[in-house]
Design a protein around this motif. Structure first.
Motif, mmCIF file in Angstrom:
data_model
loop_
_atom_site.group_PDB
_atom_site.id
_atom_site.type_symbol
_atom_site.label_atom_id
_atom_site.label_comp_id
_atom_site.label_asym_id
_atom_site.label_seq_id
_atom_site.Cartn_x
_atom_site.Cartn_y
_atom_site.Cartn_z
ATOM 1 N N ARG A 144 15.251 -53.055 -22.494
ATOM 2 C CA ARG A 144 16.234 -52.565 -21.516
ATOM 3 C C ARG A 144 17.550 -52.225 -22.202
ATOM 4 O O ARG A 144 18.190 -51.216 -21.884
ATOM 5 C CB ARG A 144 16.437 -53.621 -20.428
ATOM 6 C CG ARG A 144 15.275 -53.693 -19.444
ATOM 7 C CD ARG A 144 15.379 -54.885 -18.519
ATOM 8 N NE ARG A 144 14.348 -54.837 -17.485
ATOM 9 C CZ ARG A 144 13.877 -55.909 -16.856
ATOM 10 N NH1 ARG A 144 14.342 -57.117 -17.160
ATOM 11 N NH2 ARG A 144 12.950 -55.770 -15.938
ATOM 12 N N CYS B 204 17.073 -48.938 -24.081
ATOM 13 C CA CYS B 204 17.080 -47.775 -23.184
ATOM 14 C C CYS B 204 18.496 -47.454 -22.710
ATOM 15 O O CYS B 204 18.862 -46.275 -22.578
ATOM 16 C CB CYS B 204 16.175 -48.031 -21.983
ATOM 17 S SG CYS B 204 14.405 -48.022 -22.383
ATOM 18 N N LEU B 205 19.288 -48.484 -22.476
ATOM 19 C CA LEU B 205 20.662 -48.262 -22.060
ATOM 20 C C LEU B 205 21.442 -47.553 -23.161
ATOM 21 O O LEU B 205 22.201 -46.604 -22.896
ATOM 22 C CB LEU B 205 21.319 -49.596 -21.712
ATOM 23 C CG LEU B 205 22.764 -49.528 -21.191
ATOM 24 C CD1 LEU B 205 22.823 -48.743 -19.889
ATOM 25 C CD2 LEU B 205 23.320 -50.938 -20.998
ATOM 26 N N LYS B 206 21.256 -47.972 -24.413
ATOM 27 C CA LYS B 206 21.945 -47.344 -25.538
ATOM 28 C C LYS B 206 21.532 -45.887 -25.692
ATOM 29 O O LYS B 206 22.329 -45.039 -26.102
ATOM 30 C CB LYS B 206 21.641 -48.104 -26.830
ATOM 31 C CG LYS B 206 22.291 -49.478 -26.918
ATOM 32 C CD LYS B 206 21.899 -50.148 -28.226
ATOM 33 C CE LYS B 206 22.495 -51.548 -28.314
ATOM 34 N NZ LYS B 206 22.102 -52.254 -29.565
ATOM 35 N N ARG B 207 20.264 -45.593 -25.390
ATOM 36 C CA ARG B 207 19.750 -44.230 -25.579
ATOM 37 C C ARG B 207 19.839 -43.377 -24.313
ATOM 38 O O ARG B 207 19.274 -42.288 -24.264
ATOM 39 C CB ARG B 207 18.299 -44.301 -26.056
ATOM 40 C CG ARG B 207 18.157 -44.970 -27.413
ATOM 41 C CD ARG B 207 16.755 -44.864 -27.945
ATOM 42 N NE ARG B 207 16.658 -45.373 -29.302
ATOM 43 C CZ ARG B 207 15.582 -45.267 -30.072
ATOM 44 N NH1 ARG B 207 14.504 -44.645 -29.607
ATOM 45 N NH2 ARG B 207 15.560 -45.768 -31.286
ATOM 46 N N ASN B 208 20.499 -43.913 -23.299
ATOM 47 C CA ASN B 208 20.653 -43.189 -22.036
ATOM 48 C C ASN B 208 19.292 -42.836 -21.441
ATOM 49 O O ASN B 208 19.072 -41.708 -20.970
ATOM 50 C CB ASN B 208 21.502 -41.933 -22.238
ATOM 51 C CG ASN B 208 22.038 -41.375 -20.924
ATOM 52 O OD1 ASN B 208 22.247 -42.133 -19.967
ATOM 53 N ND2 ASN B 208 22.257 -40.069 -20.865
ATOM 54 N N GLN B 209 18.376 -43.801 -21.477
ATOM 55 C CA GLN B 209 17.021 -43.606 -20.960
ATOM 56 C C GLN B 209 16.768 -44.488 -19.725
ATOM 57 O O GLN B 209 15.708 -45.062 -19.559
ATOM 58 C CB GLN B 209 15.998 -43.917 -22.046
ATOM 59 C CG GLN B 209 16.035 -42.945 -23.221
ATOM 60 C CD GLN B 209 15.067 -43.293 -24.326
ATOM 61 O OE1 GLN B 209 14.669 -44.458 -24.488
ATOM 62 N NE2 GLN B 209 14.667 -42.298 -25.101
ATOM 63 N N GLN B 210 17.775 -44.540 -18.860
ATOM 64 C CA GLN B 210 17.646 -45.385 -17.673
ATOM 65 C C GLN B 210 16.513 -44.920 -16.757
ATOM 66 O O GLN B 210 15.805 -45.738 -16.171
ATOM 67 C CB GLN B 210 18.968 -45.420 -16.896
ATOM 68 C CG GLN B 210 20.085 -46.165 -17.612
ATOM 69 C CD GLN B 210 20.918 -45.282 -18.517
ATOM 70 O OE1 GLN B 210 20.422 -44.281 -19.041
ATOM 71 N NE2 GLN B 210 22.190 -45.628 -18.694
ATOM 72 N N HIS C 102 13.819 -43.253 -17.715
ATOM 73 C CA HIS C 102 12.593 -43.628 -18.432
ATOM 74 C C HIS C 102 12.230 -45.079 -18.113
ATOM 75 O O HIS C 102 11.075 -45.399 -17.811
ATOM 76 C CB HIS C 102 12.788 -43.496 -19.944
ATOM 77 C CG HIS C 102 13.062 -42.111 -20.441
ATOM 78 N ND1 HIS C 102 14.156 -41.371 -20.036
ATOM 79 C CD2 HIS C 102 12.377 -41.326 -21.331
ATOM 80 C CE1 HIS C 102 14.150 -40.198 -20.653
ATOM 81 N NE2 HIS C 102 13.085 -40.146 -21.441
ATOM 82 N N ARG D 122 7.735 -39.993 -19.934
ATOM 83 C CA ARG D 122 8.967 -40.783 -20.057
ATOM 84 C C ARG D 122 8.674 -42.284 -19.975
ATOM 85 O O ARG D 122 9.259 -43.074 -20.715
ATOM 86 C CB ARG D 122 9.962 -40.354 -18.983
ATOM 87 C CG ARG D 122 10.480 -38.942 -19.197
ATOM 88 C CD ARG D 122 11.638 -38.590 -18.284
ATOM 89 N NE ARG D 122 12.130 -37.248 -18.563
ATOM 90 C CZ ARG D 122 13.197 -36.718 -17.992
ATOM 91 N NH1 ARG D 122 13.886 -37.416 -17.077
ATOM 92 N NH2 ARG D 122 13.584 -35.493 -18.303
#
Length: 245
Positions: free
Chosen positions: A148, A151-157, A159, A194
């Motif tokens: 989690r 994903c937050l760091k990669r802006n993959q919320q 996903h 995704r």
């Protein structure tokens, strides 16, 4: 994926033997990592929640005390979890030898075998299974927490939301890819791709965690690099196989 992962159990163990603040923090980390598996093991033995909590606290006190389990544990004796479970079996035997009446009330089947003073039990399957299940849950929860954050760091919320909706749903039926695609205004193929991206993150994170878990330090205190992918596969197999029962 290059973030710092948890120390191995053996490396953490070495830190926990130290005096001062660093050793105290390592002991707290150690207890947090194993408290739920230890308590669940004990609960299946004593069958009393309050007593299980007291004995779990006693176990961790004994673990870090002078001459305790942290000082006696050695990597050459095998995986740390096995060492910990053997220590729990010994603690259960010692407890019931001191409390013979309670032992025979809780486990009347042992009376005919000579009681807890003389019987040599090979193990406690239900308690050991409970220990393993709790350890698996703690491990997977830690892996999910790290995914989690990734994903937050990669802006993959989105996903992550698709991954959780499909694979972590507690509903009787997980939503289909078509339903998920419609929910997020995308084609079902895109929704699946995704979610699969997050699934790949999860596999990589879990493998890195398990690599660290099974790698003992060498004599200089550094981590040995020669942990093969096959060894990690075996660790994953050991992690998941009891859950099929």
């Amino acid at each position: 994926m290059r973030e710092q992962f948890p120390k191995t159990s053996w490396t953490l163990l070495a830190k926990a033997r130290e005096q001062g603040d660093q050793g105290a923090r390592a002991r707290e980390d150690f207890a947090q990592r194993y408290y739920r598996p230890v308590r669940q093991f004990i609960l299946l033995i004593v069958r009393d929640a309050e007593q299980a909590q007291e004995l779990a606290q006693e176990f961790f006190t004994r673990l870090s005390g002078p001459g305790g389990l942290l000082e006696r544990a050695r990597p050459e004796k095998g995986p740390f979890r096995e060492y910990l479970r053997e220590s729990l079996r010994n603690m259960a035997r010692d407890f019931y030898r001191r409390n013979r009446t309670q032992a025979l009330q809780t486990h009347p089947d042992q009376a005919s075998a000579g009681g807890w003073d003389v019987i040599d039990l090979p193990g406690y399957p239900a308690a050991e299974a409970a220990f393993h299940h709790e350890w698996v849950k703690v491990t997977l929860a830690e892996a999910l927490t790290r995914v989690r954050g990734l994903c937050l760091k990669r802006n993959q919320q989105v996903h992550l939301a698709l991954f959780e909706a499909r694979y972590l749903s507690e509903a009787e039926r997980a939503p289909s890819w078509e339903e998920l695609g419609a929910r997020y205004s995308m084609e079902q193929k895109t929704a699946r791709e995704r979610a699969d991206t997050v699934a790949r993150h999860f596999r990589l994170v879990l493998r890195r965690m398990l690599r660290n878990e099974i790698t003992p330090p060498d004599r200089s205190g550094r981590r040995r690099p020669q942990v093969t992918e096959a060894a990690i596969d075996e660790e994953i197999k050991a992690l998941l196989s009891p859950l099929k029962d």
